[in-house]
Structures are given as C-alpha cells and as structure tokens.
Scaffold this motif. Structure first.
Motif, PDB file in Angstrom:
ATOM      1  N   THR A 183       0.826  -1.204   0.000  1.00  0.00           N
ATOM      2  CA  THR A 183       0.000   0.000   0.000  1.00  0.00           C
ATOM      3  C   THR A 183       0.856   1.248   0.000  1.00  0.00           C
ATOM      4  OG1 THR A 183      -1.745  -1.176   1.207  1.00  0.00           O
ATOM      5  CG2 THR A 183      -1.846   1.221   1.207  1.00  0.00           C
ATOM      6  N   MET A 184       1.903   1.271   0.836  1.00  0.00           N
ATOM      7  CA  MET A 184       2.776   2.445   0.888  1.00  0.00           C
ATOM      8  C   MET A 184       3.541   2.626  -0.425  1.00  0.00           C
ATOM      9  SD  MET A 184       2.364   4.176   3.580  1.00  0.00           S
ATOM     10  CE  MET A 184       3.774   5.252   3.274  1.00  0.00           C
ATOM     11  N   ALA A 185       4.036   1.525  -0.982  1.00  0.00           N
ATOM     12  CA  ALA A 185       4.778   1.630  -2.242  1.00  0.00           C
ATOM     13  C   ALA A 185       3.871   2.135  -3.361  1.00  0.00           C
ATOM     14  CB  ALA A 185       5.374   0.268  -2.609  1.00  0.00           C
ATOM     15  N   ALA A 186       2.648   1.610  -3.428  1.00  0.00           N
ATOM     16  CA  ALA A 186       1.702   2.055  -4.449  1.00  0.00           C
ATOM     17  C   ALA A 186       1.345   3.528  -4.253  1.00  0.00           C
ATOM     18  CB  ALA A 186       0.445   1.194  -4.402  1.00  0.00           C
ATOM     19  N   SER A 187       1.186   3.949  -3.010  1.00  0.00           N
ATOM     20  CA  SER A 187       0.869   5.351  -2.724  1.00  0.00           C
ATOM     21  C   SER A 187       1.990   6.276  -3.165  1.00  0.00           C
ATOM     22  CB  SER A 187       0.594   5.530  -1.230  1.00  0.00           C
ATOM     23  OG  SER A 187      -0.495   4.746  -0.811  1.00  0.00           O
ATOM     24  N   VAL A 188       3.226   5.868  -2.906  1.00  0.00           N
ATOM     25  CA  VAL A 188       4.374   6.680  -3.317  1.00  0.00           C
ATOM     26  C   VAL A 188       4.451   6.771  -4.841  1.00  0.00           C
ATOM     27  CG1 VAL A 188       6.902   6.727  -3.391  1.00  0.00           C
ATOM     28  CG2 VAL A 188       5.723   6.295  -1.230  1.00  0.00           C
ATOM     29  N   VAL A 189       4.218   5.659  -5.520  1.00  0.00           N
ATOM     30  CA  VAL A 189       4.239   5.671  -6.988  1.00  0.00           C
ATOM     31  C   VAL A 189       3.143   6.582  -7.528  1.00  0.00           C
ATOM     32  CG1 VAL A 189       3.857   4.275  -9.063  1.00  0.00           C
ATOM     33  CG2 VAL A 189       5.331   3.422  -7.239  1.00  0.00           C
ATOM     34  N   GLY A 190       1.926   6.432  -7.009  1.00  0.00           N
ATOM     35  CA  GLY A 190       0.821   7.267  -7.474  1.00  0.00           C
ATOM     36  C   GLY A 190       1.046   8.740  -7.190  1.00  0.00           C
ATOM     37  N   PHE A 191       1.524   9.041  -5.997  1.00  0.00           N
ATOM     38  CA  PHE A 191       1.830  10.421  -5.611  1.00  0.00           C
ATOM     39  C   PHE A 191       2.911  11.009  -6.509  1.00  0.00           C
ATOM     40  CE2 PHE A 191       4.472  13.392  -3.231  1.00  0.00           C
ATOM     41  CZ  PHE A 191       3.560  14.244  -2.625  1.00  0.00           C
ATOM     42  N   SER A 192       3.999  10.273  -6.697  1.00  0.00           N
ATOM     43  CA  SER A 192       5.131  10.762  -7.490  1.00  0.00           C
ATOM     44  C   SER A 192       4.768  10.919  -8.960  1.00  0.00           C
ATOM     45  CB  SER A 192       6.322   9.803  -7.341  1.00  0.00           C
ATOM     46  OG  SER A 192       6.718   9.699  -5.988  1.00  0.00           O
ATOM     47  N   PHE A 193       3.972  10.000  -9.482  1.00  0.00           N
ATOM     48  CA  PHE A 193       3.555  10.106 -10.883  1.00  0.00           C
ATOM     49  C   PHE A 193       2.727  11.373 -11.094  1.00  0.00           C
ATOM     50  CE2 PHE A 193       0.833   9.203 -14.544  1.00  0.00           C
ATOM     51  CZ  PHE A 193       1.770   8.744 -15.469  1.00  0.00           C
ATOM     52  N   ALA A 194       1.834  11.655 -10.149  1.00  0.00           N
ATOM     53  CA  ALA A 194       1.007  12.862 -10.264  1.00  0.00           C
ATOM     54  C   ALA A 194       1.845  14.123 -10.107  1.00  0.00           C
ATOM     55  CB  ALA A 194      -0.101  12.828  -9.213  1.00  0.00           C
TER      56      ALA A 194
END
Length: 227
Positions: A93-104
């Motif tokens: 969950t944390m890794a996916a959140s970081v990826v989504g946040f960084s992509f945006a």
C-alpha cells in the motif's frame, strides 16, 4: 541541472514506461489473475516464497494505475498469517501510494490536476493549514483510491508529510483487515455476514478519530488577532 527539454523527455519516457509495463501486464494475463482475491491468492500460493515479492511488486505497479488495492489487502489474510498479511499489505500500500503520488507530482501533474473531483478540492485549504493531519484523515477514511494519490500529488503537501501521514492513516484499517480477514471474507473474497458489524465498527472508529483530530487542530489554532 536538467534542462527543460531534458525534463520533458524524462517525463515522456516515464509515461511510455508505464504504458509499456501495463501493456505487458495485460498481455501476460496479470490483470485477469488479480481480478479477484481468490484468483490472486491461488496465484501467489502457487509461487511459494516468491509470492511475497510478487505480491508487493504487483501491488506497487498495478494499484496506482487502476487495479483496486482492496483486491490485494483482502487476498493477503486468505493466504498468510495475519502478521505477515499486515506487513505485506502495508508495504504494498505504501509503495503504491508513493508511486501514485510521485507520478502525479512529477510526470502528469497538469493533466491530472484538471481531473481532480470537486469533493477532494475542498480539502486544499485544510492541506495548507494542517497538511499532516489532513493526510492522515484522508487515508484513514478513504484508504488508497487512485484519485486520492493524484490529488495529494498535485497539492502543495510535501513528500515526507504525505509519506508519514499516509503510513499513520493506513495502520488502523489494514491492521483490522489483516487480523480479522478470515472472519470478514470467505475463500472467494466475498463478505461474510459477520463482516458488517466489523466494517461498521471500523467506520465509526475512523469517524471518531477524525473528529478528535479536527477538534484538537481547532483548539491549537490561534484565535484571530492573537499575538
């Protein structure tokens, strides 16, 4: 320092990489395998010890771009003991959140900013005043929808504020689902009758925490005209 042209090329390359990765995942049938918790659980069990890594990697790569995170966090307690399920669910969950946040934030900021729902825009002012507390509340109440990754990514909240706020907000729901997953979900991932009181308790507890945090924030806010 990177030139504007180099930055544009880097963003374009990242977008192309994401598209290619998703296309490969589709071609290999990965989206079908993670379409429901039962299928995902069977796939990971068949992989043996490599299932741990596959779970986190698949969660990280697929959830920010369309696959519901609930598929993963429901599947985890169907496969592993609750402590293992919690650790893996939190890591994914944390890794996916970081990826989504960084992509945006770094790749598709302008495109995503124009598509943030109005119901999230109302939190802009709260993020400016109390960024950490607002991130905690949003993650506690809404969990990990892709649109929330995007909203926080295009907001002014700092990376580490987002990281630690998300971590704290995720702990209660992920801990509950991991610990009580066997009582909440059947082997196919469907809700059992006993799940509804648990979900209602989680909702009530989340709302109470949200109210307490907001009241404390207001109490700490200096009164107008105070030195």
């Amino acid at each position: 320092m990177a030139t504007p042209r180099a930055a544009r090329y880097a963003k374009l390359g990242a977008v192309v990489l994401v598209i290619v990765a998703l296309a490969i995942a589709y071609r290999l049938g990965i989206f079908t395998q993670v379409a429901d918790p039962k299928t995902l659980a069977q796939t990971l069990v068949a992989m043996g010890p490599w299932g741990y890594l596959a779970f986190v990697v698949a969660y990280t790569v697929l959830q920010p771009f369309g696959v519901p995170g609930t598929v993963f966090i429901i599947a985890a307690p169907l496969i592993w003991p609750w402590k293992t399920a919690f650790v893996l669910s939190m890591a994914g969950t944390m890794a996916a959140s970081v990826v989504g946040f960084s992509f945006a934030r770094f790749i598709a900021r302008d495109w995503l900013s124009a598509r943030i729902p109005a119901r999230l825009r109302k939190y802009d002012e709260a993020l400016e005043r109390n960024a950490f507390q607002t991130v905690v509340l949003l993650r506690l109440l809404l969990w990990m929808p892709q649109v929330l990754h995007s909203f926080l990514g295009v907001s002014k909240v700092g990376f580490w504020t987002h990281f630690w706020g998300s971590l704290l907000g995720y702990i209660p729901p992920l801990l509950l689902v991991s610990y009580l997953g066997g009582e909440m979900f059947d082997p196919s991932g469907g809700l059992q009758p006993g799940a509804w009181p648990i979900l209602a308790g989680l909702l009530i507890a989340s709302l109470l925490i949200a109210v307490i945090v907001r009241v404390r924030a207001r109490c700490r806010r200096p009164a107008p005209g105070a030195p």
